[in-house]
Design a protein around this motif. Sequence first.
Motif, PDB file in Angstrom:
ATOM      1  N   ARG A  93      23.835  41.674  23.142  1.00  0.00           N
ATOM      2  CA  ARG A  93      23.211  40.934  22.043  1.00  0.00           C
ATOM      3  C   ARG A  93      21.887  40.300  22.484  1.00  0.00           C
ATOM      4  O   ARG A  93      20.892  40.342  21.768  1.00  0.00           O
ATOM      5  N   THR A  94      21.868  39.719  23.693  1.00  0.00           N
ATOM      6  CA  THR A  94      20.681  39.000  24.166  1.00  0.00           C
ATOM      7  C   THR A  94      19.719  39.879  24.965  1.00  0.00           C
ATOM      8  O   THR A  94      18.600  39.457  25.259  1.00  0.00           O
ATOM      9  N   LYS A  95      20.179  41.091  25.318  1.00  0.00           N
ATOM     10  CA  LYS A  95      19.376  42.031  26.117  1.00  0.00           C
ATOM     11  C   LYS A  95      19.006  41.449  27.487  1.00  0.00           C
ATOM     12  O   LYS A  95      17.980  41.769  28.062  1.00  0.00           O
ATOM     13  N   THR A  96      19.860  40.559  27.983  1.00  0.00           N
ATOM     14  CA  THR A  96      19.664  39.985  29.317  1.00  0.00           C
ATOM     15  C   THR A  96      20.985  40.018  30.079  1.00  0.00           C
ATOM     16  O   THR A  96      22.070  40.118  29.484  1.00  0.00           O
ATOM     17  N   SER A  97      20.893  39.917  31.378  1.00  0.00           N
ATOM     18  CA  SER A  97      22.092  39.867  32.213  1.00  0.00           C
ATOM     19  C   SER A  97      22.861  38.584  31.937  1.00  0.00           C
ATOM     20  O   SER A  97      22.264  37.538  31.671  1.00  0.00           O
ATOM     21  N   VAL A  98      24.180  38.664  32.020  1.00  0.00           N
ATOM     22  CA  VAL A  98      25.027  37.487  31.874  1.00  0.00           C
ATOM     23  C   VAL A  98      25.714  37.261  33.217  1.00  0.00           C
ATOM     24  O   VAL A  98      26.471  38.108  33.683  1.00  0.00           O
ATOM     25  N   LEU A  99      25.394  36.135  33.825  1.00  0.00           N
ATOM     26  CA  LEU A  99      25.947  35.785  35.134  1.00  0.00           C
ATOM     27  C   LEU A  99      27.193  34.932  34.970  1.00  0.00           C
ATOM     28  O   LEU A  99      27.323  34.166  34.014  1.00  0.00           O
ATOM     29  N   PHE A 100      28.084  35.043  35.954  1.00  0.00           N
ATOM     30  CA  PHE A 100      29.300  34.247  35.934  1.00  0.00           C
ATOM     31  C   PHE A 100      29.892  34.170  37.334  1.00  0.00           C
ATOM     32  O   PHE A 100      29.589  34.989  38.204  1.00  0.00           O
ATOM     33  N   ILE A 101      30.733  33.189  37.541  1.00  0.00           N
ATOM     34  CA  ILE A 101      31.517  33.103  38.769  1.00  0.00           C
ATOM     35  C   ILE A 101      32.767  33.939  38.535  1.00  0.00           C
ATOM     36  O   ILE A 101      33.424  33.813  37.496  1.00  0.00           O
ATOM     37  N   SER A 102      33.048  34.814  39.481  1.00  0.00           N
ATOM     38  CA  SER A 102      34.221  35.684  39.341  1.00  0.00           C
ATOM     39  C   SER A 102      35.304  35.253  40.321  1.00  0.00           C
ATOM     40  O   SER A 102      35.022  34.811  41.440  1.00  0.00           O
ATOM     41  N   ILE A 103      36.525  35.395  39.864  1.00  0.00           N
ATOM     42  CA  ILE A 103      37.710  35.083  40.660  1.00  0.00           C
ATOM     43  C   ILE A 103      38.677  36.230  40.448  1.00  0.00           C
ATOM     44  O   ILE A 103      38.824  36.724  39.335  1.00  0.00           O
ATOM     45  N   ASP A 104      39.340  36.645  41.509  1.00  0.00           N
ATOM     46  CA  ASP A 104      40.345  37.697  41.376  1.00  0.00           C
ATOM     47  C   ASP A 104      41.187  37.771  42.648  1.00  0.00           C
ATOM     48  O   ASP A 104      40.965  37.006  43.584  1.00  0.00           O
ATOM     49  N   ARG A 105      42.105  38.681  42.648  1.00  0.00           N
ATOM     50  CA  ARG A 105      43.010  38.945  43.766  1.00  0.00           C
ATOM     51  C   ARG A 105      43.672  37.668  44.283  1.00  0.00           C
ATOM     52  O   ARG A 105      43.719  37.402  45.471  1.00  0.00           O
ATOM     53  N   LEU A 106      44.199  36.901  43.353  1.00  0.00           N
ATOM     54  CA  LEU A 106      44.861  35.647  43.676  1.00  0.00           C
ATOM     55  C   LEU A 106      46.250  35.926  44.236  1.00  0.00           C
ATOM     56  O   LEU A 106      47.012  36.713  43.670  1.00  0.00           O
ATOM     57  N   GLU A 107      46.550  35.297  45.357  1.00  0.00           N
ATOM     58  CA  GLU A 107      47.877  35.391  45.960  1.00  0.00           C
ATOM     59  C   GLU A 107      48.341  33.983  46.286  1.00  0.00           C
ATOM     60  O   GLU A 107      47.601  33.212  46.897  1.00  0.00           O
ATOM     61  N   LYS A 108      49.580  33.668  45.888  1.00  0.00           N
ATOM     62  CA  LYS A 108      50.114  32.330  46.108  1.00  0.00           C
ATOM     63  C   LYS A 108      51.521  32.412  46.663  1.00  0.00           C
ATOM     64  O   LYS A 108      52.339  33.194  46.187  1.00  0.00           O
ATOM     65  N   SER A 109      51.773  31.605  47.680  1.00  0.00           N
ATOM     66  CA  SER A 109      53.126  31.410  48.190  1.00  0.00           C
ATOM     67  C   SER A 109      53.419  29.914  48.074  1.00  0.00           C
ATOM     68  O   SER A 109      52.612  29.169  47.522  1.00  0.00           O
ATOM     69  N   ALA A 110      54.521  29.473  48.619  1.00  0.00           N
ATOM     70  CA  ALA A 110      54.872  28.060  48.518  1.00  0.00           C
ATOM     71  C   ALA A 110      53.821  27.163  49.173  1.00  0.00           C
ATOM     72  O   ALA A 110      53.527  26.074  48.677  1.00  0.00           O
ATOM     73  N   ASP A 111      53.238  27.620  50.286  1.00  0.00           N
ATOM     74  CA  ASP A 111      52.328  26.764  51.041  1.00  0.00           C
ATOM     75  C   ASP A 111      50.911  27.295  51.208  1.00  0.00           C
ATOM     76  O   ASP A 111      50.080  26.666  51.869  1.00  0.00           O
ATOM     77  N   THR A 112      50.608  28.464  50.646  1.00  0.00           N
ATOM     78  CA  THR A 112      49.261  29.008  50.772  1.00  0.00           C
ATOM     79  C   THR A 112      48.811  29.621  49.450  1.00  0.00           C
ATOM     80  O   THR A 112      49.630  30.088  48.648  1.00  0.00           O
ATOM     81  N   VAL A 113      47.529  29.610  49.262  1.00  0.00           N
ATOM     82  CA  VAL A 113      46.931  30.312  48.130  1.00  0.00           C
ATOM     83  C   VAL A 113      45.618  30.898  48.628  1.00  0.00           C
ATOM     84  O   VAL A 113      44.914  30.295  49.431  1.00  0.00           O
ATOM     85  N   SER A 114      45.345  32.105  48.198  1.00  0.00           N
ATOM     86  CA  SER A 114      44.072  32.732  48.519  1.00  0.00           C
ATOM     87  C   SER A 114      43.582  33.479  47.289  1.00  0.00           C
ATOM     88  O   SER A 114      44.390  33.925  46.462  1.00  0.00           O
ATOM     89  N   LEU A 115      42.277  33.567  47.182  1.00  0.00           N
ATOM     90  CA  LEU A 115      41.679  34.326  46.095  1.00  0.00           C
ATOM     91  C   LEU A 115      40.278  34.739  46.518  1.00  0.00           C
ATOM     92  O   LEU A 115      39.697  34.179  47.440  1.00  0.00           O
ATOM     93  N   TRP A 116      39.766  35.744  45.847  1.00  0.00           N
ATOM     94  CA  TRP A 116      38.407  36.211  46.080  1.00  0.00           C
ATOM     95  C   TRP A 116      37.514  35.539  45.044  1.00  0.00           C
ATOM     96  O   TRP A 116      37.847  35.512  43.857  1.00  0.00           O
ATOM     97  N   VAL A 117      36.403  34.994  45.501  1.00  0.00           N
ATOM     98  CA  VAL A 117      35.470  34.300  44.618  1.00  0.00           C
ATOM     99  C   VAL A 117      34.048  34.745  44.949  1.00  0.00           C
ATOM    100  O   VAL A 117      33.730  35.045  46.101  1.00  0.00           O
ATOM    101  N   GLY A 118      33.234  34.814  43.926  1.00  0.00           N
ATOM    102  CA  GLY A 118      31.838  35.189  44.106  1.00  0.00           C
ATOM    103  C   GLY A 118      31.082  34.990  42.810  1.00  0.00           C
ATOM    104  O   GLY A 118      31.622  34.483  41.825  1.00  0.00           O
ATOM    105  N   THR A 119      29.839  35.417  42.815  1.00  0.00           N
ATOM    106  CA  THR A 119      29.012  35.361  41.624  1.00  0.00           C
ATOM    107  C   THR A 119      28.710  36.796  41.224  1.00  0.00           C
ATOM    108  O   THR A 119      28.435  37.633  42.071  1.00  0.00           O
ATOM    109  N   ASP A 120      28.808  37.079  39.942  1.00  0.00           N
ATOM    110  CA  ASP A 120      28.638  38.442  39.467  1.00  0.00           C
ATOM    111  C   ASP A 120      27.881  38.408  38.147  1.00  0.00           C
ATOM    112  O   ASP A 120      27.575  37.333  37.628  1.00  0.00           O
ATOM    113  N   PHE A 121      27.591  39.575  37.604  1.00  0.00           N
ATOM    114  CA  PHE A 121      26.934  39.636  36.306  1.00  0.00           C
ATOM    115  C   PHE A 121      27.179  40.987  35.659  1.00  0.00           C
ATOM    116  O   PHE A 121      27.582  41.949  36.319  1.00  0.00           O
ATOM    117  N   VAL A 122      26.955  41.018  34.358  1.00  0.00           N
ATOM    118  CA  VAL A 122      26.955  42.282  33.618  1.00  0.00           C
ATOM    119  C   VAL A 122      25.560  42.469  33.040  1.00  0.00           C
ATOM    120  O   VAL A 122      24.889  41.511  32.658  1.00  0.00           O
TER     121      VAL A 122
END
Length: 159
Positions: A93-122
């Motif tokens: 619609r805007t003919k421009t890139s849309v930037l965002f913070i991305s999060i994925d591959r979240l893994e959680k146990s009772a005492d740990t949590v990990s996830l992948w985080v970065g900045t991305d765009f379309v």
Amino acid sequence: MCVCVVALVSSAIAQQSAPAGAEIDAIVRQILEERLAAGDIPDIGLLGNAKRIAIRSDLPKSRLLLGPRAVPERQGYEFRLISTAEATAEADRTKTSVLFISIDRLEKSADTVSLWVGTDFVLPSDSKKVKTCCCESLVKYQRTNGSWAFAGWGAGICR
């Protein structure tokens, strides 16, 4: 035509995904608030001086959808959730890139949590540009005395 395909794929991902839930939303919010304050989210510089920042709501590989409680708070900033489909539609619609913070591959146990985080765009679907980034890294947290604490960074990847 391309927008419809992206929207259908994004819609299919969303339909197969489940709400992350209050606990995961709270963990994601904490991680985002702390990493934004530290300024160490990979490729965060792509956002420049933006004060309105999108957080991708769908975690495609984790098959989760973040809720409003995952949105961080930070003085002077406005954060919003945006799905991949919404980001694509906005870019078209805007003919421009849309930037965002991305999060994925979240893994959680009772005492740990990990996830992948970065900045991305379309890019807009009709863009002649080539996407040559973005980076993301594994962030690790550990439960200590009932609270989640930063435990360090793991592997990183740039595309």
